[in-house]
Design a protein around this motif. Structure first.
Motif, PDB file in Angstrom:
ATOM      1  N   ARG A  24       0.727  -1.164  -0.281  1.00  0.00           N
ATOM      2  CA  ARG A  24      -0.031   0.078   0.058  1.00  0.00           C
ATOM      3  C   ARG A  24       0.569   1.329  -0.259  1.00  0.00           C
ATOM      4  O   ARG A  24       0.404   2.254   0.811  1.00  0.00           O
ATOM      5  N   TYR A  25       1.971   1.123  -0.733  1.00  0.00           N
ATOM      6  CA  TYR A  25       2.896   2.448  -1.002  1.00  0.00           C
ATOM      7  C   TYR A  25       2.449   3.394  -2.241  1.00  0.00           C
ATOM      8  O   TYR A  25       1.811   2.726  -3.279  1.00  0.00           O
ATOM      9  N   GLN A  26       2.563   4.351  -2.298  1.00  0.00           N
ATOM     10  CA  GLN A  26       1.955   5.167  -3.473  1.00  0.00           C
ATOM     11  C   GLN A  26       3.324   5.936  -3.860  1.00  0.00           C
ATOM     12  O   GLN A  26       4.340   6.761  -3.119  1.00  0.00           O
ATOM     13  N   PHE A  27       3.760   5.592  -5.006  1.00  0.00           N
ATOM     14  CA  PHE A  27       4.957   6.433  -5.714  1.00  0.00           C
ATOM     15  C   PHE A  27       4.528   7.213  -6.934  1.00  0.00           C
ATOM     16  O   PHE A  27       3.971   6.875  -7.870  1.00  0.00           O
ATOM     17  N   ILE A  28       4.837   8.441  -6.636  1.00  0.00           N
ATOM     18  CA  ILE A  28       4.328   9.625  -7.634  1.00  0.00           C
ATOM     19  C   ILE A  28       5.777  10.219  -8.412  1.00  0.00           C
ATOM     20  O   ILE A  28       6.374  10.652  -7.821  1.00  0.00           O
ATOM     21  N   ASN A  29       5.832   9.635  -9.698  1.00  0.00           N
ATOM     22  CA  ASN A  29       6.850  10.141 -10.597  1.00  0.00           C
ATOM     23  C   ASN A  29       8.304  10.039 -10.025  1.00  0.00           C
ATOM     24  O   ASN A  29       9.107  10.735  -9.830  1.00  0.00           O
ATOM     25  N   CYS A  30       8.432   8.819  -9.569  1.00  0.00           N
ATOM     26  CA  CYS A  30       9.381   8.231  -8.935  1.00  0.00           C
ATOM     27  C   CYS A  30      10.429   7.472  -9.684  1.00  0.00           C
ATOM     28  O   CYS A  30      10.123   6.968 -10.687  1.00  0.00           O
ATOM     29  N   ASP A  31      11.570   7.428  -9.495  1.00  0.00           N
ATOM     30  CA  ASP A  31      12.524   6.838 -10.479  1.00  0.00           C
ATOM     31  C   ASP A  31      13.557   5.764  -9.714  1.00  0.00           C
ATOM     32  O   ASP A  31      14.056   5.844  -8.868  1.00  0.00           O
ATOM     33  N   PHE A  32      13.179   4.429 -10.214  1.00  0.00           N
ATOM     34  CA  PHE A  32      13.842   3.378  -9.703  1.00  0.00           C
ATOM     35  C   PHE A  32      14.984   2.868 -10.861  1.00  0.00           C
ATOM     36  O   PHE A  32      15.333   1.865 -10.654  1.00  0.00           O
ATOM     37  N   SER A  33      15.257   3.741 -11.784  1.00  0.00           N
ATOM     38  CA  SER A  33      16.054   3.404 -12.696  1.00  0.00           C
ATOM     39  C   SER A  33      17.515   2.849 -11.981  1.00  0.00           C
ATOM     40  O   SER A  33      18.068   3.327 -11.231  1.00  0.00           O
ATOM     41  N   GLY A  34      18.041   1.515 -12.525  1.00  0.00           N
ATOM     42  CA  GLY A  34      19.173   1.102 -11.939  1.00  0.00           C
ATOM     43  C   GLY A  34      19.115   0.351 -10.709  1.00  0.00           C
ATOM     44  O   GLY A  34      20.096  -0.137 -10.323  1.00  0.00           O
ATOM     45  N   CYS A  35      18.103   0.126 -10.240  1.00  0.00           N
ATOM     46  CA  CYS A  35      17.659  -0.326  -8.784  1.00  0.00           C
ATOM     47  C   CYS A  35      17.669  -1.605  -8.904  1.00  0.00           C
ATOM     48  O   CYS A  35      17.267  -2.376  -9.845  1.00  0.00           O
ATOM     49  N   ASP A  36      18.109  -2.226  -7.695  1.00  0.00           N
ATOM     50  CA  ASP A  36      18.143  -3.729  -7.757  1.00  0.00           C
ATOM     51  C   ASP A  36      17.018  -4.084  -7.000  1.00  0.00           C
ATOM     52  O   ASP A  36      16.684  -4.039  -5.512  1.00  0.00           O
ATOM     53  N   LEU A  37      15.656  -4.669  -7.480  1.00  0.00           N
ATOM     54  CA  LEU A  37      14.484  -5.046  -6.709  1.00  0.00           C
ATOM     55  C   LEU A  37      14.447  -6.502  -6.919  1.00  0.00           C
ATOM     56  O   LEU A  37      13.294  -6.998  -6.840  1.00  0.00           O
ATOM     57  N   THR A  38      15.376  -7.204  -6.798  1.00  0.00           N
ATOM     58  CA  THR A  38      15.410  -8.773  -6.723  1.00  0.00           C
ATOM     59  C   THR A  38      14.722  -9.195  -5.422  1.00  0.00           C
ATOM     60  O   THR A  38      15.009  -8.722  -4.428  1.00  0.00           O
ATOM     61  N   ASP A  39      13.853 -10.317  -5.665  1.00  0.00           N
ATOM     62  CA  ASP A  39      12.922 -10.614  -4.754  1.00  0.00           C
ATOM     63  C   ASP A  39      12.011  -9.532  -4.061  1.00  0.00           C
ATOM     64  O   ASP A  39      11.542  -9.921  -2.901  1.00  0.00           O
ATOM     65  N   THR A  40      11.882  -8.548  -4.454  1.00  0.00           N
ATOM     66  CA  THR A  40      11.103  -7.401  -3.806  1.00  0.00           C
ATOM     67  C   THR A  40       9.534  -7.723  -4.161  1.00  0.00           C
ATOM     68  O   THR A  40       9.213  -7.957  -5.207  1.00  0.00           O
ATOM     69  N   GLN A  41       8.709  -7.434  -3.082  1.00  0.00           N
ATOM     70  CA  GLN A  41       7.293  -7.595  -3.370  1.00  0.00           C
ATOM     71  C   GLN A  41       6.435  -6.243  -3.171  1.00  0.00           C
ATOM     72  O   GLN A  41       6.723  -5.433  -2.367  1.00  0.00           O
ATOM     73  N   PHE A  42       5.843  -5.888  -4.253  1.00  0.00           N
ATOM     74  CA  PHE A  42       4.818  -4.855  -4.184  1.00  0.00           C
ATOM     75  C   PHE A  42       3.496  -4.925  -4.334  1.00  0.00           C
ATOM     76  O   PHE A  42       3.045  -5.936  -5.067  1.00  0.00           O
ATOM     77  N   ILE A  43       2.583  -5.077  -3.164  1.00  0.00           N
ATOM     78  CA  ILE A  43       1.347  -5.321  -2.885  1.00  0.00           C
ATOM     79  C   ILE A  43       0.407  -4.101  -2.777  1.00  0.00           C
ATOM     80  O   ILE A  43       0.675  -3.331  -1.896  1.00  0.00           O
ATOM     81  N   HIS A  44      -0.664  -4.191  -3.577  1.00  0.00           N
ATOM     82  CA  HIS A  44      -1.577  -2.871  -3.652  1.00  0.00           C
ATOM     83  C   HIS A  44      -0.943  -1.387  -3.478  1.00  0.00           C
ATOM     84  O   HIS A  44      -1.163  -0.640  -2.949  1.00  0.00           O
ATOM     85  N   CYS A  45       0.435  -1.597  -4.514  1.00  0.00           N
ATOM     86  CA  CYS A  45       0.993  -0.276  -4.554  1.00  0.00           C
ATOM     87  C   CYS A  45       0.580   0.574  -5.682  1.00  0.00           C
ATOM     88  O   CYS A  45       0.107   0.143  -6.849  1.00  0.00           O
ATOM     89  N   GLN A  46       0.678   1.720  -5.769  1.00  0.00           N
ATOM     90  CA  GLN A  46       0.268   2.850  -6.756  1.00  0.00           C
ATOM     91  C   GLN A  46       1.476   3.183  -7.418  1.00  0.00           C
ATOM     92  O   GLN A  46       2.344   4.188  -6.669  1.00  0.00           O
TER      93      GLN A  46
END
Length: 216
Positions: A24-46
């Motif tokens: 339940r996180y909200q990300f507005i115009n955010c930059d994940f470029s180059g990020c390591d999101l291995t095994d990350t879980q996003f649930i009910h996120c905007q």
């Protein structure tokens, strides 16, 4: 839906969310470029801001075995991501851009396998041009106006899909499971259906489009 955290116009460090569970996180115009999101879980996120009609930037991010469940990924930039084993389930992903994304594990220069689980998701007007999604789980999705020029889906489970305003002859669908799918615009004369799995009702409709009547 109440969000627990709101991030606005942030550029995240590479390991900010690695392996985390974000709910339940909200990300507005955010930059994940180059990020390591291995095994990350996003649930009910905007990840899409309806006011500005902007998504977030995941360019070149590592999304190996990452999962997005019940998220809004509309208009997000997933170009050139490493997405082996990614799971996108019951999401909104209209207009998402997957150009240059890799769902592939190269074993040798001539041997590889793909892994992706994109199910029950709205992929309308998404850009999947030239992606390779062989033998992947891609069922119960909405494919309205989706760009699949040069893409390879050979051997994938595309069952239960809704396909309209869809260019069937622009991609490789050989050996796919298309049962339960609404296959508007599919033409036997212009699409290679070698090894494709269809149910009897679908076959009847396709044959009738050729002017052939099927008697039961």
């Amino acid at each position: 839906m109440t969000m627990s955290l709101v991030f606005r116009n942030e550029k995240f460090s590479p390991d900010r969310f690695t392996g985390c569970i974000a709910e339940r996180y909200q990300f507005i115009n955010c930059d994940f470029s180059g990020c390591d999101l291995t095994d990350t879980q996003f649930i009910h996120c905007q990840f899409y801001d309806r006011e500005s009609e902007q998504g977030c930037n995941f360019t070149r991010a590592t999304l190996k075995d990452a999962s997005f469940k019940h998220c809004d990924l509309s208009m997000n930039n997933f170009r050139s991501v490493n997405a082996l084993g990614i799971e996108i389930s019951e999401c909104r992903a209209q207009g998402i851009d997957f150009r240059g994304a890799s769902f592939m594990n190269m074993i040798t220069t001539k041997s590889w396998f793909c892994s992706a689980f994109i199910t029950k998701t709205n992929l309308s007007y998404a850009n999947l041009s030239k992606v390779v999604l062989e033998k992947c789980e891609l069922w119960d999705n909405r494919w309205v106006g989706t760009n699949v020029v040069g893409a390879i889906f050979s051997g994938s489970d595309l069952s239960g899909g809704e396909f309209s305003s869809f260019d069937w002859h622009s991609a490789d669908f050989t050996h796919c499971d298309l049962t339960r799918s609404i296959t508007s615009d599919l033409d036997l004369r212009s699409t290679d259906l070698e090894g494709v799995k269809l149910d009897s009702d679908q076959v009847s409709i396709l044959v009738e489009r050729l002017g052939i009547r099927v008697e039961e």
